[in-house]
Design a protein around this motif. Structure first.
Motif, PDB file in Angstrom:
ATOM      1  N   SER A 225       0.846  -1.205   0.000  1.00  0.00           N
ATOM      2  CA  SER A 225       0.000   0.000   0.000  1.00  0.00           C
ATOM      3  C   SER A 225       0.874   1.245   0.000  1.00  0.00           C
ATOM      4  N   ARG A 226       0.620   2.125  -0.954  1.00  0.00           N
ATOM      5  CA  ARG A 226       1.315   3.410  -1.015  1.00  0.00           C
ATOM      6  C   ARG A 226       0.268   4.518  -0.940  1.00  0.00           C
ATOM      7  N   THR A 227       0.524   5.547  -0.133  1.00  0.00           N
ATOM      8  CA  THR A 227      -0.423   6.640   0.021  1.00  0.00           C
ATOM      9  C   THR A 227       0.303   7.901   0.443  1.00  0.00           C
ATOM     10  N   SER A 228      -0.286   9.030   0.108  1.00  0.00           N
ATOM     11  CA  SER A 228       0.265  10.318   0.535  1.00  0.00           C
ATOM     12  C   SER A 228      -0.540  10.919   1.676  1.00  0.00           C
ATOM     13  N   ASN A 235       2.745   4.215   3.904  1.00  0.00           N
ATOM     14  CA  ASN A 235       3.228   3.148   3.015  1.00  0.00           C
ATOM     15  C   ASN A 235       3.539   1.913   3.867  1.00  0.00           C
ATOM     16  N   GLU A 254      10.504   3.929   1.023  1.00  0.00           N
ATOM     17  CA  GLU A 254      10.468   3.145  -0.208  1.00  0.00           C
ATOM     18  C   GLU A 254       9.919   1.752   0.069  1.00  0.00           C
ATOM     19  N   ILE A 255       9.278   1.156  -0.954  1.00  0.00           N
ATOM     20  CA  ILE A 255       8.855  -0.234  -0.908  1.00  0.00           C
ATOM     21  C   ILE A 255       9.541  -0.960  -2.059  1.00  0.00           C
ATOM     22  N   SER A 275       5.899   8.088   6.663  1.00  0.00           N
ATOM     23  CA  SER A 275       4.647   8.265   5.932  1.00  0.00           C
ATOM     24  C   SER A 275       3.448   7.969   6.835  1.00  0.00           C
TER      25      SER A 275
END
Length: 324
Positions: A225-228, A235, A254-255, A275
């Protein structure tokens, strides 16, 4: 001078020797017997004080030996008691870590001997003390053998147990040789935003941004999961290890893995960031077993001694503020 008694006989106008009566004879004999007994007693006493038989010599030497070895016996018993206690404690810890269960009840060990019992024991009771020492030594041998069997042959023979062992997330997710990166533990903690108490479902490792994050057991990546959004986990990555174990790595920068990827233990899955709902760069790490969050610190034992793991558990148990 004669000891005979004489009396005057008026009939014969002469002194005649007195004859002994029965009473006089009895008194005389009694006196001789008493004198003889006293004399014999004195002879026996002098003999006992000056002369020593072979049996007495042997018994005296045995008593000296017993007195010399009582402290040795006491020390051996204390060492055995300590070793048995340590083995029981280690078994309990291993069962809790590996099998997540209580230590099975074992047969009662022989009764413990106190220092007073040992020091006050006489020669006749010393054999019993030695028998108990041998019994406790045998109990120690059996306990050691059973421990080696349970955590040696049994674990390595069973395929199910091998699968369970490989699925346990037992390594630390970041390099933490000094153990001081774990700054907040599992359970009730203070929320850094509203300052109220809440249930913290994982542990926080404080580390510099960009620090590598490692998967703690082999498994399959099930969530990436990536999110701002500046809330929640930010993340994060979830890895399914099988046997009901899932680990979560949150607030990443980073992922470096993809969903569906199978990865071995120690693979770098990302880097530390800040994050989501985080007040500082750190890794939020969770262990979920059978759908419920559990204390990750209990499983972080690979590469650590018992003392080091105890330090990690102590750091995790501190009631403080979390970082997310």
């Amino acid at each position: 001078m004669s000891n005979f008694k004489y009396y005057y006989n008026p009939k014969t106008c002469q002194y005649e020797r007195a004859r002994w009566s029965v009473k006089d004879i009895l008194w005389y004999v009694a006196g001789l017997v008493t004198l003889g007994l006293v004399f014999c007693g004195a002879i026996i006493a002098v003999h006992d004080s000056l002369m020593e038989s072979e049996t007495e010599k042997a018994l005296r030497a045995e008593n000296k030996t017993l007195e010399k070895h009582k402290p040795v016996l006491e020390e051996q018993l204390a060492a055995i008691e300590s070793t048995l206690s340590n083995l029981k404690s280690e078994d309990k810890t291993l069962y809790a870590k590996v099998f997540n269960s209580e230590l099975p009840q074992s047969q009662a060990t022989p009764s413990t001997l106190s220092k007073e019992q040992i020091l006050l024991a006489d020669a006749s009771g010393f054999k019993n003390l030695m028998d108990i020492l041998r019994s406790k030594s045998e109990a120690l041998r059996k306990t050691s053998a059973n421990t080696n069997l349970s955590f040696g042959n049994t674990i390595h023979i069973s395929k199910d147990q091998l699968d369970l062992m490989s699925s346990i997330p037992s390594t630390q997710p970041v390099a933490n040789t000094q153990l001081d990166l774990l700054v907040s533990g599992f359970g009730e903690r203070i929320n850094p935003f509203h300052k109220g108490k809440y249930n913290h479902p994982g542990v926080d490792f404080a580390a510099a941004r960009g620090t590598e994050v490692f998967v703690t057991a082999k498994g399959k990546v099930v969530t990436v999961s990536r999110t701002s959004v500046q809330a929640g986990y930010g993340n994060y990555v979830d890895v399914d290890h099988g046997n009901g174990f899932v680990t979560r790595y949150a607030h990443l920068d980073e992922i470096k893995v993809q969903r569906g990827q199978t990865i071995p233990r120690g693979t770098t899955i990302g880097t530390v960031g800040s994050s989501g709902g985080s007040i500082a760069p750190h890794l939020h790490y969770e262990v979920i077993r059978d759908g419920e969050p559990v204390d990750p610190a209990r499983y972080l034992m690979e590469g650590l001694s018992s003392e080091q793991h105890a330090v990690l558990l102590k750091l995790s148990s501190k009631q403080n503020q979390s970082l997310d």
